[in-house]
Design an enzyme around this catalytic site. Structure first.
Site, PDB file in Angstrom:
ATOM      1  N   GLU A   1       6.660 -13.288  -1.690  1.00 48.31           N
ATOM      2  CA  GLU A   1       5.661 -12.263  -1.374  1.00 48.31           C
ATOM      3  C   GLU A   1       6.318 -11.075  -0.664  1.00 48.31           C
ATOM      4  O   GLU A   1       5.955  -9.923  -0.905  1.00 48.31           O
ATOM      5  CB  GLU A   1       4.588 -12.911  -0.484  1.00 48.31           C
ATOM      6  CG  GLU A   1       3.335 -12.112  -0.289  1.00 48.31           C
ATOM      7  CD  GLU A   1       2.399 -12.102  -1.482  1.00 48.31           C
ATOM      8  OE1 GLU A   1       2.841 -12.430  -2.601  1.00 48.31           O
ATOM      9  OE2 GLU A   1       1.224 -11.737  -1.300  1.00 48.31           O
TER      10      GLU A   1
ATOM     11  N   THR B   1      -0.664  -2.170  -3.434  1.00 47.65           N
ATOM     12  CA  THR B   1      -0.943  -2.951  -2.225  1.00 47.65           C
ATOM     13  C   THR B   1      -0.351  -2.279  -0.986  1.00 47.65           C
ATOM     14  O   THR B   1      -0.955  -2.289   0.083  1.00 47.65           O
ATOM     15  CB  THR B   1      -0.368  -4.374  -2.373  1.00 47.65           C
ATOM     16  OG1 THR B   1      -0.863  -4.917  -3.590  1.00 47.65           O
ATOM     17  CG2 THR B   1      -0.806  -5.249  -1.232  1.00 47.65           C
TER      18      THR B   1
END
Lengths: 311, 311
Positions: B130, B183
């Site tokens: 991530e 994001t």
């Protein structure tokens, strides 16, 4: 019924991570009120025992009676009542002292008049008493004192309150050091802004404490009893805070923090024996700098207020 | 085992009030990876299908493979692997696309090499994926994708993750509009400070959502799906957000908010029929301004990743 004697419990608000949203009730101490119907209308405070003369005797300025005035107005009654209040806990102690008075007052008058309102319907009245006593209509003490158990105030507007099941072996140690903190001051020193990072930490602990209680996961309860927002600020008002907290944790408490706005401190433990040991070491830690204390050990009180006597 | 084909699910992070701390897994969509052992050391990405050529093919820059490099280094293995990744969801969609890749990668290599680590031990590796994909090692997507169910990240340091039981009849509607939000941008526009008042509101909703899920109190779940901190800011990046949300609520959804950083939106409903109806009206609301959508209806996936095939 012409006479009622009733009890409402002390409460621990905030419960580490849940500022303004968490609170739970104790078995003791608690305030006791005696109400006697009068033939004439009007509320009279006949006597207050245990407040060292510090609480107002005017019915519209005392938490125990102002709630009755609002209640009588709401139900359209002119019933007169004579009030005797037994204060069984110190004022400004962080143990929900004013809330216990509000709750015992509203609970007792509702019972005396044949229970026209449900227990839940009494909550806004009890909050009004809290507003008189400390300037804001918080529900984190009156909620659990009135409803019993571990209470969450999800929202104030609209008011949304629910209870959470707690493990049977959960015990609270409450220690009141003989120093006074004014609740208004304790609120005043808080910052109005919180970092997003701390907000996220606190949310994680709130979720962990609720899940830990409901899953009976004492270890998760323990890990979640962390307050990164309020405790670091308010604890400076409590002499020996760090020392007392460490003593509680060293004695086996799951967690320890400020009860309400302080200066009382509470700890949660698994089992009465541990909670008693924690009470002893916390009191000793305060005592090491000459501060006298009074301590209480109790399960979470699931009942809330209760009738002691009627006639 | 020389070959494995595995699946890891898409996830909804934040879940209205739980920014960075809540996430849950879906039955579909999800990423699929195929791993085949090589005779020589080293990881090779043989193919990526479904990303329109947009993901990096260098193993140390792709979420699916960087987790394998860290894993092999950790267990001290020089095993070579050939990777084929099937991307079954759009990138930057708010559906945990990069997390599904990280999780399917770490899950598959652990299975291929005889499961030297437990599922929970894989979490830090997936978080590392991530970090490569979106700059920060968040766990609110990789946590549920790896562990299944509704996951709470109580704390990041130390990492403390637990699961919460959800009601059987709880269904998620996930709608992906064909617009892209980065994001990193979605995080950038957030304020670093939150008012104490909003922090308290959000904490109340966090407590309410956890208790509502665990008590199977759909009404409490509904009342608690309120985000006063993140949604008001991020929703401005999503065209027609208010309109789509209202359509979901009008169709019977318990609540509706942004999935992860968006632009996907999710709703929770009681029962599949309602969730299907909500999918239809949300898609129509996006469609009314010419935005095409893809929607998914799923229970909360309790399993997480799974093996599809081995040889």
């Amino acid at each position: 019924m012409n006479y009622i004697k009733a009890f409402a419990p002390a409460t621990v608000a905030n419960v580490a991570c849940g500022f303004d949203i968490f609170g739970f009730a104790l078995d003791e101490p608690g305030d006791i009120v005696e109400l006697r119907k009068r033939d004439e209308p009007g509320i009279i405070i006949k006597d207050i025992i245990g407040d060292e003369g510090r609480l107002p005797r005017e019915p519209e300025r005392n938490a125990v009676s102002v709630v009755m005035l609002k209640f009588l107005e709401h139900i359209g009654s002119t019933q007169g009542v004579e009030v005797t209040l037994h204060k069984n806990m110190p004022l400004g102690s962080g143990m929900g002292s004013s809330s216990a008075s509000s709750v015992v007052g509203i609970f007792a008058i509702n019972e005396l008049l044949g229970r026209p309102l449900t227990q839940r319907e009494l909550l806004p009245f009890a909050m009004e008493g809290e507003r008189i006593a400390c300037g804001a209509a918080h529900a984190d003490n009156v909620g659990p004192s009135l409803l019993g158990g571990f209470v969450v105030i999800r929202s104030y507007s609209p008011l949304d309150v629910f209870k959470v099941k707690v493990p049977d072996e959960l015990y609270c140690t409450l220690v009141h050091p003989d120093v006074e903190v004014n609740t208004k001051d304790a609120r005043y020193i808080l910052r109005n802004e919180v970092s997003l990072k701390n907000t996220i930490s606190q949310m994680g602990n709130v979720a962990g404490l609720i899940a830990g209680l409901m899953q009976e996961d004492y270890d998760l309860v323990s890990r979640s009893m962390v307050d990164v927002i309020i405790e670091p600020v308010r604890s400076i008002l409590i002499p020996e805070f760090d020392h007392v907290k460490q003593a509680a944790l060293d004695s086996g408490a799951l967690g320890c923090s400020i009860s309400g706005a302080g200066p009382s401190m509470f700890a949660l433990s698994r089992g009465r024996d541990t909670a008693e040991r924690v009470a002893k070491t916390m009191s000793e830690a305060f005592g090491s700098v000459g501060i006298t204390t009074k301590s209480y050990v109790s399960q979470i009180n699931q009942q809330g207020p209760k009738v002691l006597e009627t006639a």
